[in-house]
Structures are given as structure tokens and as C-alpha cells.
Motif scaffolding. Sequence first.
Motif, PDB file in Angstrom:
ATOM      1  N   HIS A 172      58.782 -23.293  45.139  1.00 54.21           N
ATOM      2  CA  HIS A 172      59.438 -23.340  43.828  1.00 54.21           C
ATOM      3  C   HIS A 172      59.490 -22.130  43.671  1.00 54.21           C
ATOM      4  CE1 HIS A 172      58.245 -27.464  43.770  1.00 54.21           C
ATOM      5  NE2 HIS A 172      56.841 -27.070  44.006  1.00 54.21           N
ATOM      6  N   VAL A 173      58.706 -20.830  43.983  1.00 53.56           N
ATOM      7  CA  VAL A 173      58.963 -19.549  43.718  1.00 53.56           C
ATOM      8  C   VAL A 173      59.906 -18.977  44.377  1.00 53.56           C
ATOM      9  CG1 VAL A 173      58.043 -17.290  43.658  1.00 53.56           C
ATOM     10  CG2 VAL A 173      56.481 -19.359  42.689  1.00 53.56           C
ATOM     11  N   PHE A 174      59.792 -19.235  45.973  1.00 59.35           N
ATOM     12  CA  PHE A 174      60.860 -18.652  46.806  1.00 59.35           C
ATOM     13  C   PHE A 174      61.750 -19.811  47.313  1.00 59.35           C
ATOM     14  CE2 PHE A 174      56.794 -16.227  47.250  1.00 59.35           C
ATOM     15  CZ  PHE A 174      57.240 -15.030  46.867  1.00 59.35           C
TER      16      PHE A 174
ATOM     17  N   ASP B 132      66.504  -9.989  40.277  1.00 54.04           N
ATOM     18  CA  ASP B 132      66.216  -9.385  39.185  1.00 54.04           C
ATOM     19  C   ASP B 132      64.523  -9.628  38.955  1.00 54.04           C
ATOM     20  OD1 ASP B 132      68.911  -8.324  38.226  1.00 54.04           O
ATOM     21  OD2 ASP B 132      69.399 -10.605  37.886  1.00 54.04           O
ATOM     22  N   PHE B 133      63.976  -9.613  40.175  1.00 52.26           N
ATOM     23  CA  PHE B 133      62.459  -9.685  40.037  1.00 52.26           C
ATOM     24  C   PHE B 133      61.818  -8.957  38.838  1.00 52.26           C
ATOM     25  CE2 PHE B 133      58.056  -9.464  41.929  1.00 52.26           C
ATOM     26  CZ  PHE B 133      57.890 -10.846  41.586  1.00 52.26           C
ATOM     27  N   HIS B 134      62.178  -7.572  39.009  1.00 52.65           N
ATOM     28  CA  HIS B 134      61.521  -6.589  37.997  1.00 52.65           C
ATOM     29  C   HIS B 134      62.380  -6.179  37.003  1.00 52.65           C
ATOM     30  CE1 HIS B 134      57.438  -6.409  39.452  1.00 52.65           C
ATOM     31  NE2 HIS B 134      57.721  -6.224  40.638  1.00 52.65           N
TER      32      HIS B 134
ATOM     33  N   ASN C 136      44.884  -6.016  46.068  1.00 49.79           N
ATOM     34  CA  ASN C 136      44.426  -7.082  47.231  1.00 49.79           C
ATOM     35  C   ASN C 136      45.684  -7.261  48.120  1.00 49.79           C
ATOM     36  OD1 ASN C 136      46.226  -8.886  45.822  1.00 49.79           O
ATOM     37  ND2 ASN C 136      44.366 -10.232  44.970  1.00 49.79           N
ATOM     38  N   ASN C 137      46.535  -6.528  48.039  1.00 50.62           N
ATOM     39  CA  ASN C 137      47.652  -6.612  49.065  1.00 50.62           C
ATOM     40  C   ASN C 137      47.493  -5.574  49.950  1.00 50.62           C
ATOM     41  OD1 ASN C 137      48.950  -9.087  48.309  1.00 50.62           O
ATOM     42  ND2 ASN C 137      50.139  -8.267  46.891  1.00 50.62           N
ATOM     43  N   VAL C 138      46.473  -4.622  49.958  1.00 50.86           N
ATOM     44  CA  VAL C 138      46.199  -3.585  50.791  1.00 50.86           C
ATOM     45  C   VAL C 138      45.025  -4.149  51.939  1.00 50.86           C
ATOM     46  CG1 VAL C 138      45.784  -1.234  51.323  1.00 50.86           C
ATOM     47  CG2 VAL C 138      46.814  -1.863  49.573  1.00 50.86           C
TER      48      VAL C 138
ATOM     49  N   ILE D 218      50.282  -5.660  53.036  1.00 44.86           N
ATOM     50  CA  ILE D 218      50.671  -7.217  53.467  1.00 44.86           C
ATOM     51  C   ILE D 218      51.377  -7.685  52.150  1.00 44.86           C
ATOM     52  CG2 ILE D 218      48.598  -7.292  54.781  1.00 44.86           C
ATOM     53  CD1 ILE D 218      47.119  -9.022  52.622  1.00 44.86           C
ATOM     54  N   ASP D 219      51.412  -9.127  52.514  1.00 48.18           N
ATOM     55  CA  ASP D 219      52.081  -9.825  51.278  1.00 48.18           C
ATOM     56  C   ASP D 219      53.495  -9.474  51.082  1.00 48.18           C
ATOM     57  OD1 ASP D 219      52.398 -11.766  49.331  1.00 48.18           O
ATOM     58  OD2 ASP D 219      50.710 -11.305  48.216  1.00 48.18           O
ATOM     59  N   LEU D 220      54.417  -9.485  52.037  1.00 40.26           N
ATOM     60  CA  LEU D 220      55.786  -8.687  52.007  1.00 40.26           C
ATOM     61  C   LEU D 220      56.627  -9.606  51.475  1.00 40.26           C
ATOM     62  CD1 LEU D 220      55.546  -6.887  55.440  1.00 40.26           C
ATOM     63  CD2 LEU D 220      54.992  -5.806  53.080  1.00 40.26           C
ATOM     64  N   ASP D 221      56.415 -10.732  50.844  1.00 38.58           N
ATOM     65  CA  ASP D 221      57.477 -11.756  50.300  1.00 38.58           C
ATOM     66  C   ASP D 221      58.510 -11.378  49.480  1.00 38.58           C
ATOM     67  OD1 ASP D 221      56.165 -13.741  51.781  1.00 38.58           O
ATOM     68  OD2 ASP D 221      54.855 -14.349  50.149  1.00 38.58           O
ATOM     69  N   THR D 222      57.972 -10.181  48.440  1.00 38.07           N
ATOM     70  CA  THR D 222      58.874  -9.837  47.671  1.00 38.07           C
ATOM     71  C   THR D 222      59.729  -8.330  47.972  1.00 38.07           C
ATOM     72  OG1 THR D 222      57.122  -9.003  46.196  1.00 38.07           O
ATOM     73  CG2 THR D 222      57.825 -10.872  45.687  1.00 38.07           C
ATOM     74  N   VAL D 223      59.607  -8.010  49.388  1.00 38.66           N
ATOM     75  CA  VAL D 223      60.119  -6.714  49.881  1.00 38.66           C
ATOM     76  C   VAL D 223      61.432  -6.873  49.455  1.00 38.66           C
ATOM     77  CG1 VAL D 223      60.808  -5.172  51.755  1.00 38.66           C
ATOM     78  CG2 VAL D 223      58.488  -6.234  51.434  1.00 38.66           C
TER      79      VAL D 223
ATOM     80  N   TYR E 197      54.544 -21.838  36.948  1.00 37.10           N
ATOM     81  CA  TYR E 197      54.864 -20.882  37.975  1.00 37.10           C
ATOM     82  C   TYR E 197      53.324 -20.279  38.692  1.00 37.10           C
ATOM     83  CZ  TYR E 197      56.769 -16.597  40.099  1.00 37.10           C
ATOM     84  OH  TYR E 197      57.541 -15.546  41.006  1.00 37.10           O
ATOM     85  N   PHE E 198      52.655 -19.702  37.978  1.00 41.59           N
ATOM     86  CA  PHE E 198      51.445 -19.302  38.441  1.00 41.59           C
ATOM     87  C   PHE E 198      50.614 -20.354  38.620  1.00 41.59           C
ATOM     88  CE2 PHE E 198      53.162 -15.507  36.151  1.00 41.59           C
ATOM     89  CZ  PHE E 198      53.346 -14.750  37.031  1.00 41.59           C
ATOM     90  N   LYS E 199      49.455 -20.175  39.677  1.00 42.60           N
ATOM     91  CA  LYS E 199      48.355 -21.001  39.659  1.00 42.60           C
ATOM     92  C   LYS E 199      47.543 -20.882  38.721  1.00 42.60           C
ATOM     93  CE  LYS E 199      48.327 -21.258  44.856  1.00 42.60           C
ATOM     94  NZ  LYS E 199      47.584 -20.735  46.182  1.00 42.60           N
TER      95      LYS E 199
HETATM   96  C1  GN1 Z   1      51.768 -13.007  41.825  1.00 44.77           C
HETATM   97  O1  GN1 Z   1      51.168 -13.648  44.836  1.00 44.77           O
HETATM   98  P1  GN1 Z   1      50.218 -12.792  44.306  1.00 44.77           P
HETATM   99  O2  GN1 Z   1      48.985 -13.365  43.345  1.00 44.77           O
HETATM  100  O3  GN1 Z   1      50.249 -11.417  45.069  1.00 44.77           O
HETATM  101  C2  GN1 Z   1      53.205 -12.306  41.479  1.00 44.77           C
HETATM  102  C3  GN1 Z   1      53.211 -11.199  41.040  1.00 44.77           C
HETATM  103  C4  GN1 Z   1      52.329 -10.987  39.809  1.00 44.77           C
HETATM  104  C5  GN1 Z   1      51.106 -11.256  40.171  1.00 44.77           C
HETATM  105  C6  GN1 Z   1      50.082 -11.167  38.996  1.00 44.77           C
HETATM  106  C7  GN1 Z   1      55.758 -13.591  43.790  1.00 44.77           C
HETATM  107  O4  GN1 Z   1      51.162 -12.061  43.131  1.00 44.77           O
HETATM  108  O5  GN1 Z   1      54.470 -10.676  40.710  1.00 44.77           O
HETATM  109  O6  GN1 Z   1      52.417  -9.514  39.449  1.00 44.77           O
HETATM  110  O7  GN1 Z   1      51.085 -12.494  40.620  1.00 44.77           O
HETATM  111  N1  GN1 Z   1      54.159 -12.763  42.676  1.00 44.77           N
HETATM  112  C8  GN1 Z   1      55.522 -13.387  42.658  1.00 44.77           C
HETATM  113  O8  GN1 Z   1      48.851 -11.332  39.344  1.00 44.77           O
HETATM  114  O9  GN1 Z   1      55.791 -13.845  41.550  1.00 44.77           O
END
Ligand code: GN1
Length: 372
Positions: free
Chosen positions: A61-63, A165-167, A230-232, A245-250, A335-337
Motif C-alpha cells: 500500500h505504501v510502495f 514528493d516523499f519529503h 533504528n535504521n543504523v 539499512i532500510d533503503l526503501d526510500t533511497v 498508512y502507519f501501523k
Molecule cells: C516510517 O518504516 P519506518 O518505521 O522506518 C515512514 C517514515 C516516517 C517514520 C516515522 C516509507 O518509517 O517516513 O518518518 O515511519 N516510512 C515511510 O516513524 O513512510
Amino acid sequence: MMLVGDISVENINDIISQFDYSGTLCDCRVFGSGHINTTYLLTFEDGGAVQKYILQQVNPHVFKNIESLMENIFKVTSYLGDEIRRFGGDENREALHYIKTRCGKNFYVAADGSYYRSYVFVENSVSYNSVDNPELFKESGIAFGRFQRLLSDFPANSLVETIPDFHNTAKRFECEFLPAVAADKMGRASACAAEIEFVKDRREYCSRLVDLQAHGVIPTRVTHNDTKLNNVLFDKNTGKAICVIDLDTVMPGLAHYDFGDSIRFGANTAAEDEADLSKVSVNLEYFKAYAEGFLSEAGQSLNQDEKQQLAFASLLMTLECGMRFLTDYLNGDVYFKTDYPEHNLVRAKNQLALVADMEKHMGKMEAIINSL
Ligand code: GN1
Ligand code: ADP
Ligand code: MG
């Protein structure tokens, strides 16, 4: 039916069998604390040796364009691997190492249409949701600064903007936040009227960085875009950062996004979802430590105008994230869990309280950047 995360044991076994692992599976458990994907830690035994892997279900849904997302990751990790080797580093530890499927693909599409990918677990590593000393936070700044430096000659236009336009905070304000307020689909707007006003009062902030980019004052770079602590991965023994890590948004972005998002998450004196707002503030010692680490690696490649906006970027990324949590609350948490019904509202209030505190300390934050 036995479940592992959201998946039945039967299905997870089918998914695992698609990847080119060797040995016998001895353990599979849900791992990590991300808000988007679902992560599993797999443990295999192979001739007496233990080998661990990360398996991830990518959130469709996000990607929406997972082929391009995986292409981006493969391009970037291959390039990083070459650069790390060139500088005498250990490419298998300092860059993510992906496992292909038995058919040679870099992800697997399950029968229900969900996507999976896998990579080698970096041994002896740990990631943190918070740190209690500035040295570790500085290390994360070094890691994200190095990531940016190593990719400084990588052609940004060869990457697909997988979430356009993510950011772009201005577009998030105009095209997502305001429409969510107007629609008020869940009838929740009256419960968060003060937060809505707080964001609306800061409309002017939202376009500042994208305007400077459009006028060519600050350049487009390859950025990580999700630089949470937590992405390091850190080395358990030495405390040194190993890799990002967590390179989905590169994607193509601004250096400010990476700097600002790290400060938003790691320099908050409280967790991102702490409900007691009296605990939320910006820790200036941590801000300085991160800035020192980040600039020690990426500083030389940043121009003066970019450096001048780093303190503001911390505030902007915090406002953007607060606005996104609030938007998701208004939209019904799609969107967010979330762990409980008001979770997104609590997160939004927390982030907006941090914005208010950063506004009070902006002069000091700018002085810290100027002193480095
Ligand atoms: C999401 O997946 P995660 O928890 O690293 C979100 C970030 C937000 C973050 C807020 C793809 O990151 O943009 O800043 O939650 N990732 C996506 O904690 O939307
Ligand atoms: P999410 O999108 O859910 O945030 P991440 O890719 O950040 O997913 O992974 C979740 C967690 O799993 C990380 O915070 C880290 O603790 C752990 N992790 C991910 N990849 C690895 C790896 N290659 N080696 C060791 N731990 C990892
Ligand atoms: Mg993550």
C-alpha cells in the motif's frame, strides 16, 4: 492455525523455500519495530554453523512500484559495495547483502500478491530506538553522513522516485493534510482541532526548502529519506556504526531530509509516541553530537546555503512527520501501523510539541551548526 506475524506457518515456509538459503531452518520470528514493513529473523543451521537472514514483507500500500524500488536498492548497494572496497572496507558488513530467489530474482511475489525480499543478517550488530549517550548518536550521524558522501557522485537521476514528493512538505500540506481535514472521513477533526490549527499556522515553513531547491540554491542529492536511529546497525562490541539499512526510500532528495529526520527521532528527549508531552523536548547536546558526526563525513560536499538550513530542516522534518501522523489519524489509520486507536494522534501531538520546543531553541541550534 499457527501464525508468525500476520502469516500462517504454512505460508511462511512456502515463502522461505523460494529463497536461495542453505541448511535447515531452526527459528523464524517477527523482528524490529518499523511502522511500514513486516520483518522476520530467520535462523538456519548448516553443517554445525548458524546463519541468520532477514526476510521482509514489503508493504504494497505504501510502495506501489516494488520492481523499481528493488532496482534502486540494488543499484545503490552495488555502488556502495564498490566504494567501500575501494576505501579498504568490508563490503559484506558495511553494505546490505541481498539474497536472490531460487529463480534468480531479487524479490518474491507470493500467491496473495504480497512481496518478499531477504538479506544476510549482519552478525554482532544491534539497532537502537533510543540511545543514552551522545557518542552513539554521533556515530549514527557519521553513518548517514558517510552514506551521503559515498553516494555524492552517484547519478541521482538514475533512481526512480518510488514515492513521488516523499519529503515535499508543501505538497504534503496542500494535497494530503488539507484535504484530509476537509473530508474529515472519520469525524475526528473536532478531537484534534488544536493540532490542526498548529499545523495550519506553520504553512509558510512547508515550502521553504523546496523553493530553495527550485531556485537552484540547494542541490538535489541521493538521500536515504528515512534516517531514524533504528535504521543504523552498530557493532555490539565496539559501539561503532557498521552500516545504514532500510533503503526503501533511497531517492533523489535534499541533504536536509536525512539530517532533519535523524534529529526529529534521535534528539527527542522522549520516544516518538510518548503521550506525556512534558517529556518531549530537543536535546541540544544530542543535536550537536549528531551534527558533528554528520558534517565530519558529508560537510565538505555541502554548500554554505545547505549548511544554513540544517537547523531549520530538523524542525521542518518534525512538522512534516507530525502532519503525516495527524493526516493518517484523520484518514482512519490507513498508512502507519498502530498499536491502539489513538496511536497516530499521540504521535502527532508528540511531534508537534517537539516542533514548538525547536522553535524556542532555533537560535541555539543555528549557533551550534555555525560553530562546527
Ligand atoms: C516510517 O518504516 P519506518 O518505521 O522506518 C515512514 C517514515 C516516517 C517514520 C516515522 C516509507 O518509517 O517516513 O518518518 O515511519 N516510512 C515511510 O516513524 O513512510
Ligand atoms: P522497517 O521498514 O520495518 O523499519 P528495517 O529494514 O529497518 O525495516 O528492519 C527492521 C529491523 O531489523 C532493523 O531496525 C534492525 O534491527 C533489523 N535488521 C534489518 N536488516 C538487518 C540486517 N541486515 N542485519 C541485522 N539486523 C537487521
Ligand atoms: Mg527501519
